[in-house]
Design a protein around this motif. Sequence first.
Motif, PDB file in Angstrom:
ATOM      1  N   ALA A  75       0.827  -1.215   0.000  1.00  9.14           N
ATOM      2  CA  ALA A  75       0.000   0.000   0.000  1.00  9.14           C
ATOM      3  C   ALA A  75       0.856   1.258   0.000  1.00  9.14           C
ATOM      4  N   ALA A  76       1.865   1.275   0.848  1.00 10.74           N
ATOM      5  CA  ALA A  76       2.762   2.439   0.898  1.00 10.74           C
ATOM      6  C   ALA A  76       3.539   2.568  -0.402  1.00 10.74           C
ATOM      7  N   LEU A  77       3.924   1.440  -0.976  1.00  6.94           N
ATOM      8  CA  LEU A  77       4.657   1.462  -2.239  1.00  6.94           C
ATOM      9  C   LEU A  77       3.803   2.047  -3.352  1.00  6.94           C
ATOM     10  N   PHE A  78       2.557   1.601  -3.454  1.00  3.70           N
ATOM     11  CA  PHE A  78       1.670   2.108  -4.497  1.00  3.70           C
ATOM     12  C   PHE A  78       1.489   3.622  -4.379  1.00  3.70           C
ATOM     13  N   ALA A  79       1.325   4.096  -3.154  1.00  3.35           N
ATOM     14  CA  ALA A  79       1.121   5.529  -2.943  1.00  3.35           C
ATOM     15  C   ALA A  79       2.319   6.335  -3.422  1.00  3.35           C
ATOM     16  N   SER A  80       3.518   5.799  -3.237  1.00  3.87           N
ATOM     17  CA  SER A  80       4.724   6.530  -3.618  1.00  3.87           C
ATOM     18  C   SER A  80       4.990   6.463  -5.123  1.00  3.87           C
ATOM     19  N   LEU A  81       4.527   5.392  -5.777  1.00  2.10           N
ATOM     20  CA  LEU A  81       4.807   5.211  -7.204  1.00  2.10           C
ATOM     21  C   LEU A  81       3.730   5.785  -8.122  1.00  2.10           C
ATOM     22  N   ARG A  82       2.491   5.810  -7.650  1.00  6.29           N
ATOM     23  CA  ARG A  82       1.359   6.156  -8.518  1.00  6.29           C
ATOM     24  C   ARG A  82       1.522   7.482  -9.275  1.00  6.29           C
ATOM     25  N   PRO A  83       2.031   8.556  -8.643  1.00  5.99           N
ATOM     26  CA  PRO A  83       2.127   9.822  -9.375  1.00  5.99           C
ATOM     27  C   PRO A  83       2.982   9.750 -10.641  1.00  5.99           C
ATOM     28  N   ALA A  84       3.963   8.842 -10.670  1.00  5.84           N
ATOM     29  CA  ALA A  84       4.864   8.763 -11.821  1.00  5.84           C
ATOM     30  C   ALA A  84       4.649   7.511 -12.664  1.00  5.84           C
ATOM     31  N   ALA A  85       3.675   6.681 -12.281  1.00  7.13           N
ATOM     32  CA  ALA A  85       3.438   5.438 -13.026  1.00  7.13           C
ATOM     33  C   ALA A  85       2.872   5.738 -14.409  1.00  7.13           C
ATOM     34  N   ASP A  86       3.361   5.005 -15.417  1.00  9.63           N
ATOM     35  CA  ASP A  86       2.942   5.188 -16.802  1.00  9.63           C
ATOM     36  C   ASP A  86       2.118   3.978 -17.231  1.00  9.63           C
ATOM     37  N   PRO A  87       0.914   4.171 -17.780  1.00  5.98           N
ATOM     38  CA  PRO A  87       0.072   3.054 -18.201  1.00  5.98           C
ATOM     39  C   PRO A  87       0.723   2.141 -19.237  1.00  5.98           C
ATOM     40  N   GLN A  88       1.743   2.614 -19.934  1.00  5.57           N
ATOM     41  CA  GLN A  88       2.418   1.800 -20.944  1.00  5.57           C
ATOM     42  C   GLN A  88       3.481   0.884 -20.346  1.00  5.57           C
ATOM     43  N   GLN A  89       3.817   1.112 -19.101  1.00  5.07           N
ATOM     44  CA  GLN A  89       4.822   0.281 -18.455  1.00  5.07           C
ATOM     45  C   GLN A  89       4.232  -1.074 -18.056  1.00  5.07           C
ATOM     46  N   VAL A  90       5.104  -2.074 -18.008  1.00  8.30           N
ATOM     47  CA  VAL A  90       4.697  -3.405 -17.564  1.00  8.30           C
ATOM     48  C   VAL A  90       5.184  -3.601 -16.130  1.00  8.30           C
ATOM     49  N   TYR A  91       4.284  -4.041 -15.262  1.00  6.50           N
ATOM     50  CA  TYR A  91       4.629  -4.272 -13.861  1.00  6.50           C
ATOM     51  C   TYR A  91       4.600  -5.769 -13.579  1.00  6.50           C
ATOM     52  N   LEU A  92       5.718  -6.300 -13.146  1.00  6.22           N
ATOM     53  CA  LEU A  92       5.842  -7.700 -12.777  1.00  6.22           C
ATOM     54  C   LEU A  92       5.929  -7.786 -11.258  1.00  6.22           C
ATOM     55  N   SER A  93       4.928  -8.397 -10.641  1.00  4.72           N
ATOM     56  CA  SER A  93       4.886  -8.484  -9.179  1.00  4.72           C
ATOM     57  C   SER A  93       5.204  -9.889  -8.702  1.00  4.72           C
ATOM     58  N   GLY A 106      -4.101   0.238  -7.371  1.00  4.09           N
ATOM     59  CA  GLY A 106      -3.152   0.988  -6.547  1.00  4.09           C
ATOM     60  C   GLY A 106      -2.224   1.882  -7.339  1.00  4.09           C
ATOM     61  N   LEU A 107      -1.861   1.437  -8.556  1.00  3.98           N
ATOM     62  CA  LEU A 107      -0.906   2.198  -9.372  1.00  3.98           C
ATOM     63  C   LEU A 107      -1.564   2.950 -10.531  1.00  3.98           C
ATOM     64  N   GLY A 108      -2.800   2.603 -10.835  1.00  6.89           N
ATOM     65  CA  GLY A 108      -3.451   3.236 -11.975  1.00  6.89           C
ATOM     66  C   GLY A 108      -2.888   2.762 -13.294  1.00  6.89           C
ATOM     67  N   VAL A 109      -2.531   1.474 -13.367  1.00  6.79           N
ATOM     68  CA  VAL A 109      -1.963   0.907 -14.591  1.00  6.79           C
ATOM     69  C   VAL A 109      -2.786  -0.310 -15.006  1.00  6.79           C
ATOM     70  N   GLU A 110      -2.521  -0.831 -16.212  1.00  8.11           N
ATOM     71  CA  GLU A 110      -3.270  -1.973 -16.722  1.00  8.11           C
ATOM     72  C   GLU A 110      -2.393  -3.197 -16.969  1.00  8.11           C
ATOM     73  N   LYS A 111      -1.140  -2.978 -17.346  1.00  6.53           N
ATOM     74  CA  LYS A 111      -0.267  -4.089 -17.723  1.00  6.53           C
ATOM     75  C   LYS A 111       0.426  -4.667 -16.489  1.00  6.53           C
ATOM     76  N   VAL A 112      -0.157  -5.726 -15.960  1.00  5.53           N
ATOM     77  CA  VAL A 112       0.369  -6.335 -14.736  1.00  5.53           C
ATOM     78  C   VAL A 112       0.572  -7.833 -14.949  1.00  5.53           C
ATOM     79  N   ILE A 113       1.715  -8.315 -14.545  1.00  3.30           N
ATOM     80  CA  ILE A 113       2.021  -9.745 -14.551  1.00  3.30           C
ATOM     81  C   ILE A 113       2.297 -10.136 -13.108  1.00  3.30           C
ATOM     82  N   ARG A 114       1.636 -11.180 -12.672  1.00  4.22           N
ATOM     83  CA  ARG A 114       1.838 -11.656 -11.305  1.00  4.22           C
ATOM     84  C   ARG A 114       2.552 -12.998 -11.340  1.00  4.22           C
ATOM     85  N   ALA A 115       3.632 -13.112 -10.593  1.00  3.63           N
ATOM     86  CA  ALA A 115       4.421 -14.331 -10.598  1.00  3.63           C
ATOM     87  C   ALA A 115       4.705 -14.801  -9.180  1.00  3.63           C
ATOM     88  N   MET A 116       4.907 -16.094  -9.026  1.00  3.80           N
ATOM     89  CA  MET A 116       5.279 -16.662  -7.743  1.00  3.80           C
ATOM     90  C   MET A 116       6.525 -17.526  -7.925  1.00  3.80           C
TER      91      MET A 116
END
Length: 267
Positions: A75-93, A106-116
Amino acid sequence: MKILIIGGGNMGKTYARSLLRAHLVQPEDLMMLERSPEKAAALSKENLGVIHTSPDGCLNVADLIILAVKPQDSAALFASLRPAADPQQVYLSIMAGVTMKTIQDGLGVEKVIRAMPNLPAQIGLGMTAYTASEAVTRIELVLVQNLLNTTGKAIYVEKEEEIDATTAISGSGPAYVLYFMQAMIEAAQDMGFNASQAELLVAQTFRGAVELQMKNDLSCQEWIDRVSSKGGTTEAAMKTFRATSVFEDIKSGAAAALQRARELGQS
């Protein structure tokens, strides 16, 4: 491609080393964000790319961002990143239990990959399952799969719920194996072996058994049957395991891990 790894812990460093070793990214195109000045200073001595202590100057230039922080810090991470997050970026969690929708919202983005991934990724023998949101392109997915394969093996799953199941099996699984190994090590010591002898006996036994199973077509049960001579020592051990419900206890433990993974995703 410029890659930013957020989090300088064990998994963050594992991905950095693996990417550099596989030459999937040049050192100048790999960035790591670690907010702790002490940890950042230590990272800078490990030649793991360009180290940052603030999102400024690194988040906005990254094509792929790897989220390698503890789930409780999301939650704290999303708050700190959201202002500069770009919808074209890919986020791998690789944050256990944090859903793709939570990351997207949390980030206002669409391209998300979730991995374990799991712990053996640190030595290139990891097992990782991953899935992706609909906005991720096929090319982006292939790039991420190549990245994940640098730490071992990776499989794509269609449903996000399967990531929770992966958490319970391969994510937590190394602890189950090590738990069983520890019991055997202590049993060996009870039989008179010293600590180093017991560890070697057990470690090589596990290694050999896994290699045997992986390099042949027989199932685990078929191998057990081959080792278990009628009236022999292995059969005596297996009868005890069955009588004390060891098999079912292991399955129950995995089920408990799955339930906890689901709870983390809802919290």
